[in-house]
Design a protein around this motif. Structure first.
Motif, short mmCIF file in Angstrom:
data_model
loop_
_atom_site.label_atom_id
_atom_site.label_comp_id
_atom_site.label_asym_id
_atom_site.label_seq_id
_atom_site.Cartn_x
_atom_site.Cartn_y
_atom_site.Cartn_z
N GLU A 112 0.83 -1.20 0.00
CA GLU A 112 0.00 0.00 0.00
C GLU A 112 0.87 1.26 0.00
N MET A 113 1.96 1.22 0.74
CA MET A 113 2.88 2.35 0.76
C MET A 113 3.47 2.59 -0.63
N LEU A 114 3.88 1.53 -1.31
CA LEU A 114 4.41 1.64 -2.66
C LEU A 114 3.34 2.13 -3.64
N ARG A 115 2.11 1.66 -3.46
CA ARG A 115 1.03 2.09 -4.35
C ARG A 115 0.81 3.59 -4.22
N HIS A 116 0.90 4.10 -3.01
CA HIS A 116 0.74 5.53 -2.79
C HIS A 116 1.84 6.31 -3.49
N TRP A 117 3.00 5.72 -3.62
CA TRP A 117 4.10 6.38 -4.34
C TRP A 117 3.92 6.32 -5.86
N GLY A 118 2.86 5.70 -6.32
CA GLY A 118 2.61 5.59 -7.75
C GLY A 118 3.29 4.41 -8.40
N ILE A 119 3.68 3.43 -7.61
CA ILE A 119 4.40 2.26 -8.12
C ILE A 119 3.45 1.07 -8.21
N GLN A 120 3.32 0.52 -9.41
CA GLN A 120 2.42 -0.60 -9.64
C GLN A 120 3.20 -1.75 -10.30
N PRO A 121 3.07 -2.97 -9.79
CA PRO A 121 3.76 -4.12 -10.40
C PRO A 121 2.97 -4.66 -11.59
N VAL A 176 -4.04 -10.78 -2.94
CA VAL A 176 -4.74 -9.58 -2.50
C VAL A 176 -4.28 -8.36 -3.29
N VAL A 177 -2.96 -8.20 -3.46
CA VAL A 177 -2.42 -7.04 -4.18
C VAL A 177 -2.84 -7.06 -5.64
N GLU A 178 -2.96 -8.26 -6.22
CA GLU A 178 -3.43 -8.37 -7.60
C GLU A 178 -4.94 -8.21 -7.72
N GLY A 179 -5.65 -8.14 -6.60
CA GLY A 179 -7.08 -7.95 -6.63
C GLY A 179 -7.89 -9.22 -6.76
N GLN A 180 -7.25 -10.37 -6.57
CA GLN A 180 -7.96 -11.64 -6.69
C GLN A 180 -8.61 -12.10 -5.38
N LEU A 181 -8.19 -11.48 -4.27
CA LEU A 181 -8.78 -11.80 -2.97
C LEU A 181 -9.08 -10.50 -2.24
N SER A 182 -10.18 -10.46 -1.50
CA SER A 182 -10.45 -9.34 -0.60
C SER A 182 -9.74 -9.58 0.71
N LEU A 183 -9.64 -8.55 1.54
CA LEU A 183 -8.99 -8.73 2.84
C LEU A 183 -9.70 -9.76 3.71
#
Length: 816
Positions: A674-683, A698-705
């Motif tokens: 989440e910290m990296l995503r806020h920096w505009g970094i996406q894998p 989860v990060v890929e959006g395949q699972l919810s928390l």
């Protein structure tokens, strides 16, 4: 209440609310800078509404975030509702937003950059010298008089500007100077040139000489299209617009000696009219022929000793000079909103013509008086508010008296003032730069307004007897003097063309900036250059510069370097905690430029930055103390971590949660992502093993928390996964929380993200920056960009002579 009364009322009330003195309340500073919170704003809006007998919404203090802007809105709103203002009162020039000078670039005799120029002025140095002997080797002959000359006029970093050698040698050196100095001015303003592309940014350049172009066009046997383009005066401005991708007005202006000051005036008018959002303005002059110098000498216009003895009894002419100066201009309101550092402000200016004077090249006192009155009226000030005048001041026996008499009539006799007004002329230091003379005087005066110090004017001993100095309160400083204190003290800059076009620009002090609170936290220091050797040179320059700066605002400087610069392919990033640690790391870069250390990263960025893959390992390898530091280090990390922890405790029985620590590994990994995503970094993809396989999904959006926590409870995850080589080939692998056992830490394609503490974050940002993967989009920190070391140009000799028509010279092969 009229708008001026409202303005004064707001200053008084805000001062009372925030416990400040009235004179400390700057009408151009945002309300927030004075700690005016929502509660105080509600109170203020209610009281203002009662005074005006009309509703005033508190939101207006956010829509119009300064006293100046709010009063402007109320004035326009009042006119719309009651139609009580006449058209002329609505268009009073002094209600315009002043223009801020936010960046300066200059190349003057013996100096490069505003810092060196200011030191020359403070030390009272004379930069006039013999014509450089090196120019005879370039086939340019010799100018037989001393002057204010530039060194190494043939040098140019043409690959930096994507130009071929074949084109570069056919370009007037004035065009080359403009490219480099304009770039330096943008760096000084803390503006990344890329951010101006496709904007309504204007370019206004004063230029009148074309010694190089005339010679090039006369060589008909070798005439080339590059020669035509390279010698056209209009291209001096157009090439800047083309290189930077600007879509505002772009023009070269020739009014002889007033060209560059007229260019600044036109730039301001273009901004005031809304034609330009911001502007690049200035002028240039290079002397490559003895013909004009000889003609001026025969006409008796040049001083016998080649010195401008402005206002002095010995005044007998001027000395020619050359140079280039550029200023970056922006509306003051926008400059403040953008956090720009401001040298000075331009509230108004004027241009006129001598008309039918006593000869086409003769000055006209009446016209100069009208010019001054017009400029001060346009600026909305009274002549008695002037504390300094940067005069045209060429040092001619009759020209100087005419100018001083005009100044005396307007500044002294018409307003009855008796306090001191300082008169100076930069021509006494560097000579008369002709089409660049006005911008040299403007830059000097902007530095005076910034620092509050008036440098000495050289070669003055006794007043010219034609100047009635007893009747005027004028003083020529023969040593440094303090500018009169107070925000309402202004300066004027004059420049007169020998064809009769006159210009005068008013300068005011920069707005007061509240001091930044000192910070002891580490900071991210970044440098870049187009070539590897340039990066080392830049690192050495900054190391030397830091030695002479006692208390640099390093966090603000670092913010400017990161967000106000174009980032070239060779990059250096340093995570430092003090001036001393930064200097050591810079010296390390100079001595060992290829070595990356935990606090220093070096990298070479390709045109297309690599893609990124996240890898989440099965276990968090950090110890308990480091883990605690991570959780409390970064606000975004902390928020994401506690979201997971609270959700986990809601969904899982407490006894079970205490006996299973996998959720902590998952929480840290998710918080890092989440910290990296806020920096505009996406894998482009995510991989993981064990607990990390759940985080990847989860990060890929395949699972919810909630789904992830359910699987964590069941321990439903992959025990061990070794990524396939093709999935990581050519990509940067970011290993979240710890390094994988299946890869070497020495590989350049590995970045380990194992901490959200301040130093851990900066070390990670260092690695990401040098790989071209991280530059934050914005920051609330104000810029500290002025007078920082400039770009390390890789100058190569580019000169068109009889011996290098083929496109090759000095071992350099051209490319087309």
């Amino acid at each position: 209440m009229n708008s001026n009364e409202v303005l004064q009322w707001l200053r008084i009330e805000i001062a009372l609310l925030v416990d400040r003195k009235e004179e400390e309340i700057d009408i151009h500073e945002p309300f927030s800078s004075y700690g005016l919170d929502s509660a105080k704003t509600m109170l203020l809006s209610g009281e203002l509404g009662a005074v005006l007998n009309m509703p005033v919404s508190p939101t207006l203090f956010w829509d119009y975030p300064s006293i100046y802007e709010l009063c402007g809105y109320l004035r326009r709103d009042e006119a719309h509702k009651w139609k009580q203002e006449t058209a002329s009162s609505r268009e009073v020039p002094n209600q315009r937003d002043p223009i801020a000078i936010i960046g300066i670039g200059c190349r003057f005799p013996n100096v490069s950059g505003s810092g060196e120029f200011w030191e020359l002025l403070l030390q009272g140095l004379d930069a006039v010298s013999d014509y450089p002997a090196e120019r005879e080797k370039l086939g340019e002959g010799k100018v037989d008089r001393q002057g204010g000359y530039l060194n190494q006029i043939d040098g140019f970093d043409y690959p930096f500007f994507s130009l071929s050698y074949r084109e570069a040698i056919r370009m007037d050196p004035q065009q080359r100077l403009l490219l480099e100095v304009a770039w330096e001015a943008l760096m000084d303003a803390g503006i990344s040139p890329e951010s101006l592309a496709n904007t309504r940014s204007g370019v206004f350049i004063g230029i009148s000489n074309s010694d190089y172009g005339r010679r090039e066009l006369e060589a008909a046997d070798e005439l080339h299209i590059h020669s035509v383009v390279g010698s056209a005066l209009c291209i001096a401005a157009n090439r800047l617009s083309y290189f930077l991708g600007l879509q505002g007005p772009s023009m070269a202006i020739d009014t002889a000696c007033s060209s560059s000051l007229v260019a600044v005036h036109q730039a301001c008018c273009s901004i005031w009219s809304g034609e330009s959002q911001q502007a690049i303005a200035g002028g240039v002059n290079v002397i490559l022929s003895n013909a004009v110098t000889s003609s001026l000498s025969k006409a008796g216009m040049l001083a016998a000793d080649d010195r401008c003895k402005t206002f002095d009894i010995r005044a007998d002419g001027y000395v020619r000079g050359e140079g280039c100066g550029i200023v970056i201009l922006k509306p003051l309101t926008r400059a403040l909103a953008d956090g720009d550092e401001v040298y000075a402000v331009i509230p108004g200016s004027a241009v006129n013509q001598d008309g039918r004077s006593n000869g086409i090249t003769a000055p006209n006192q009446s016209a100069q008086e009208k010019l001054l009155r017009s400029a001060y009226a346009n600026a909305g000030i009274q002549p008695c508010q002037l504390g300094y005048i940067e005069a045209h001041g060429t040092g001619t026996y009759l020209g100087d008296p005419i100018e001083v008499k005009a100044l005396g009539q307007v500044l002294a006799q018409e307003c009855g003032r008796t306090d001191t007004v300082f008169l100076g002329s930069v021509k006494s230091n560097i000579g008369h730069l002709e089409s660049a003379a006005g911008i040299a005087g403007l830059i000097k005066t902007a530095l005076i307004m910034k620092h509050g110090i008036i440098p000495s004017s050289l070669h003055f001993q006794k007043w010219n007897p034609e100047i009635p100095h007893e009747s005027f309160p004028f003083v020529v400083p023969t040593q440094c003097a303090d500018l009169r204190s107070g925000k309402e003290v202004y300066a004027g800059v004059s420049s007169f063309g020998f064809g009769g076009t006159n210009a005068h620009i008013v300068l005011g002090r920069p707005p007061h900036r509240l001091p930044e609170q000192s910070e002891s936290a580490p900071f991210l220091f970044t440098l870049s250059a187009a070539r590897k050797e340039g990066l080392s040179a830049l690192a050495q320059t900054y190391a030397d510069w830091l030695k002479h700066v006692s208390q640099p605002d390093l966090p603000s400087i670092c913010s400017t370097l990161l967000q106000g610069r174009k980032h070239h392919e060779h990059r250096l990033a340093i995570a430092a905690s003090s001036k001393e640690s930064l200097m050591k790391a810079l010296q390390d870069e100079v001595s060992a430029p290829d070595i990356s250390l935990p606090w220093k990263s070096y990298g070479h960025v390709l045109s297309n930055p690599p893609q990124m893959v996240y890898y989440f390992p099965a276990h968090d390898m950090s110890d308990a103390d480091a883990g605690l530091e991570e959780i409390t280090g970064d606000a975004l990390f902390q928020q994401a971590y506690f979201v997971v922890s609270q959700l986990y405790r809601q969904l899982v029985p407490e006894s079970f949660a205490q006996s299973h620590g996998d959720w902590q590994t998952f929480a840290k990994q998710y918080a890092h992502a989440e910290m990296l995503r806020h920096w505009g970094i996406q894998p482009v993809s995510c991989m993981g093993e064990g607990v990390g396989s759940i985080t990847a999904l989860v990060v890929e959006g395949q699972l919810s928390l909630p789904q992830a926590i359910e699987r964590l409870v069941r321990q439903d995850y992959d025990a061990s996964v070794k990524p396939e080589a093709e999935k990581t080939r050519g990509k940067v692998v970011v290993c979240i929380s710890s390094a994988p056992v299946w890869m070497s830490q020495k590989e350049d394609s590995i970045i380990v993200c194992n901490g959200s503490s301040m130093i851990g974050k900066l070390q990670l940002q260092c690695q990401l920056f040098v790989k071209g993967l991280y530059v934050p989009e914005s920051s609330e920190r104000r810029k500290v960009s002025h007078m920082l070391p400039g770009y390390p140009w890789n100058h190569q000799s580019c000169w068109k002579t009889a011996g290098n028509h083929s496109g090759e010279s000095n071992g350099i092969t051209c490319f087309c």
